[in-house]
Design a protein around this motif. Structure first.
Motif, short mmCIF file in Angstrom:
data_model
loop_
_atom_site.label_atom_id
_atom_site.label_comp_id
_atom_site.label_asym_id
_atom_site.label_seq_id
_atom_site.Cartn_x
_atom_site.Cartn_y
_atom_site.Cartn_z
N ARG A 94 39.01 -82.16 -64.76
CA ARG A 94 38.52 -84.15 -63.99
C ARG A 94 39.51 -83.79 -63.19
NH1 ARG A 94 37.39 -87.93 -68.93
NH2 ARG A 94 35.42 -86.93 -69.44
N GLN A 95 40.35 -83.37 -62.68
CA GLN A 95 42.08 -83.20 -61.85
C GLN A 95 41.75 -82.18 -61.00
OE1 GLN A 95 45.92 -82.47 -64.10
NE2 GLN A 95 45.63 -85.27 -64.72
N HIS A 96 41.01 -81.64 -61.43
CA HIS A 96 40.09 -80.45 -60.48
C HIS A 96 39.22 -80.74 -59.07
CE1 HIS A 96 43.18 -77.45 -62.09
NE2 HIS A 96 43.15 -76.88 -61.47
N GLU A 97 37.94 -81.32 -60.29
CA GLU A 97 37.03 -82.36 -60.07
C GLU A 97 37.95 -83.38 -58.83
OE1 GLU A 97 33.27 -81.47 -62.85
OE2 GLU A 97 35.08 -83.32 -63.30
N ASP A 98 38.48 -83.90 -59.24
CA ASP A 98 38.70 -85.48 -58.23
C ASP A 98 39.64 -84.32 -56.87
OD1 ASP A 98 37.43 -86.93 -60.07
OD2 ASP A 98 39.55 -87.24 -60.45
N ARG A 99 40.49 -83.84 -56.91
CA ARG A 99 41.36 -83.17 -56.43
C ARG A 99 39.95 -82.06 -55.59
NH1 ARG A 99 45.82 -78.78 -55.65
NH2 ARG A 99 46.24 -78.13 -53.41
N GLY A 100 38.74 -81.78 -55.71
CA GLY A 100 38.10 -80.17 -55.08
C GLY A 100 37.17 -81.66 -54.18
N LYS A 101 36.96 -82.33 -54.38
CA LYS A 101 36.10 -84.01 -53.55
C LYS A 101 37.09 -83.81 -52.74
CE LYS A 101 33.01 -86.02 -57.59
NZ LYS A 101 33.46 -86.96 -58.53
N ARG A 102 37.96 -84.61 -52.51
CA ARG A 102 39.28 -84.78 -51.83
C ARG A 102 39.10 -82.88 -50.22
NH1 ARG A 102 41.94 -86.91 -55.78
NH2 ARG A 102 43.84 -85.08 -55.65
N GLU A 103 39.63 -82.42 -51.20
CA GLU A 103 40.14 -81.21 -50.04
C GLU A 103 39.07 -80.12 -50.07
OE1 GLU A 103 44.49 -80.17 -51.49
OE2 GLU A 103 45.42 -82.53 -52.17
N GLY A 104 38.41 -79.88 -51.17
CA GLY A 104 37.40 -79.17 -51.25
C GLY A 104 37.74 -77.55 -52.12
N LEU A 105 36.87 -77.39 -52.75
CA LEU A 105 36.96 -76.45 -53.66
C LEU A 105 38.00 -74.35 -53.37
CD1 LEU A 105 34.38 -77.25 -56.66
CD2 LEU A 105 37.15 -77.90 -56.75
N ASP A 106 37.59 -74.48 -51.71
CA ASP A 106 37.78 -72.75 -50.59
C ASP A 106 39.64 -73.09 -50.49
OD1 ASP A 106 35.69 -71.67 -51.49
OD2 ASP A 106 34.60 -73.22 -49.99
N ARG A 107 39.88 -74.67 -50.67
CA ARG A 107 41.59 -74.65 -49.92
C ARG A 107 42.17 -72.94 -50.58
NH1 ARG A 107 40.85 -77.57 -54.53
NH2 ARG A 107 42.86 -76.79 -55.83
N GLU A 108 43.13 -72.97 -49.69
CA GLU A 108 44.00 -70.99 -49.83
C GLU A 108 44.62 -71.74 -51.02
OE1 GLU A 108 45.61 -68.32 -48.54
OE2 GLU A 108 44.36 -69.24 -47.14
N ASP A 109 45.28 -72.97 -51.71
CA ASP A 109 45.97 -73.07 -52.78
C ASP A 109 44.37 -72.55 -54.28
OD1 ASP A 109 45.00 -74.65 -52.40
OD2 ASP A 109 46.99 -76.19 -53.42
N ARG A 110 43.99 -72.47 -54.02
CA ARG A 110 42.90 -72.14 -54.98
C ARG A 110 43.43 -71.62 -56.56
NH1 ARG A 110 37.36 -69.72 -54.19
NH2 ARG A 110 38.29 -66.89 -53.54
N ASP A 111 42.32 -71.63 -57.98
CA ASP A 111 43.02 -71.43 -58.66
C ASP A 111 42.25 -70.73 -59.65
OD1 ASP A 111 42.13 -73.41 -60.02
OD2 ASP A 111 44.20 -74.10 -60.20
N LEU A 112 42.13 -70.17 -60.81
CA LEU A 112 41.61 -69.92 -61.52
C LEU A 112 39.46 -71.18 -61.53
CD1 LEU A 112 39.63 -68.52 -63.57
CD2 LEU A 112 41.21 -68.17 -64.73
N MET A 113 40.41 -72.13 -61.90
CA MET A 113 39.69 -73.53 -62.32
C MET A 113 39.31 -73.82 -61.33
SD MET A 113 40.88 -76.66 -64.24
CE MET A 113 40.27 -76.03 -65.96
#
Length: 302
Positions: free
Chosen positions: A256-275
């Motif tokens: 859920r934390q990753h989903e919230d951050r993905g909504k704010r910053e996107g899931l293709d950011r430079e520091d993305r992880d496996l999740m």
């Protein structure tokens, strides 16, 4: 006291003869042209050839019987390879034949036990996850990012060793190396440490320790089969479910934390992880295969 001893003896004999009869009348037939194999014993197969130094036992067997040999570990048949040429043949030319994994004795009765990639049968899901692993999870971008994470964790370990050296304090180097490995892996997977001083890291560390202890008990039933597999589930099944659900609680929170951050910053950011990578596939309804949240958590759990 005598009655109790008699009851225990009857129970032991019952299980012994049940297993013996099962072995005699329900043995699997193997192809006649199988690799060389050392002498085996009923029930335990080739387990008596192994000492506490397992790698030395494998080396001794390979030296005597060759680079390709057949072993039966309890009820579990396996082929052992000890050369690069055989490994290339299996993983490159015969990879489809060796893609599926044996099912756990009571995997269907545990939360998402069969939803993970490493225990999945060969099929659409397995092929999709393999493709995703090769093109995204092990891509040049992720490898480069892992280099930076490993460097940070290594510097943290070296600073601690220097501080302890200045204070003339003893250091358990083995434990520190385990922390280094765990933290590097967890940061690449879900951008969090799993060995540290905070409560969340300590909770994960204790869960990992408990999982390894439980797995060694449950493996007893997998190795020797029915009826011991049911006995193992009766004894440790509740504990296995409890550990899995506690993992699920932690992973769901991080998801859920990753989903919230993905909504704010996107899931293709430079520091993305496996999740983040798995979440992007999960949210893509046009993906080649629609994975579920259960698939994500099962993949991360393994």
């Amino acid at each position: 006291m005598a009655d109790s001893t008699s009851y225990l003896l009857y129970i032991f004999l019952f299980f012994f003869f049940t297993i013996l009869l099962h072995y005699l009348f329900h043995r699997r037939s193997y192809a006649p042209r199988r690799p060389p194999t050392p002498p085996a014993l009923p029930l335990i197969g080739h387990l008596h050839h192994f000492s506490p130094s397992v790698y030395k036992s494998f080396h001794n067997l390979a030296t005597k019987y060759g680079d390709l040999l057949f072993l039966r570990l309890g009820r579990v048949p396996c082929v052992v390879i000890s050369s690069a040429s055989y490994a290339a043949e299996i993983y490159k030319n015969q990879d489809v034949n060796f893609s599926s994994r044996p099912k756990f004795a009571f995997g269907d009765e545990l939360p998402y036990a069969n939803a993970g990639f490493f225990a999945a049968e060969y099929g659409d899901y397995w092929r999709f996850m393999k493709k995703l692993t090769m093109t995204e999870l092990l891509s040049q971008r992720q490898v480069e990012r892992s280099r930076g994470v490993r460097r940070e964790e290594m510097l943290k370990l070296l600073r601690k060793l220097c501080e302890c050296g200045e204070k003339k304090e003893a250091v358990d180097l083995g434990a520190e190396l385990v922390k280094l490995t765990n933290n590097s892996t967890c940061r690449l997977v879900m951008s969090t440490r799993c060995s540290g001083d905070d409560d969340e890291a300590e909770k994960i560390r204790l869960l990992v320790k408990e999982t390894f202890e439980m797995a060694s008990k449950v493996a007893f039933g997998d190795v020797f089969g029915w009826p011991l597999e049911r006995l193992a589930f009766w004894m440790f099944g509740r504990q296995a479910r409890d550990v899995t659900l506690r993992y699920d609680e932690i992973l769901e929170k991080i998801l859920r934390q990753h989903e919230d951050r993905g909504k704010r910053e996107g899931l293709d950011r430079e520091d993305r992880d496996l999740m983040d990578i798995l979440l992007k596939v999960y949210q893509d309804h046009n993906a080649e295969f629609n994975i579920t949240r259960t698939n994500i958590k099962a993949f991360l759990l393994v």
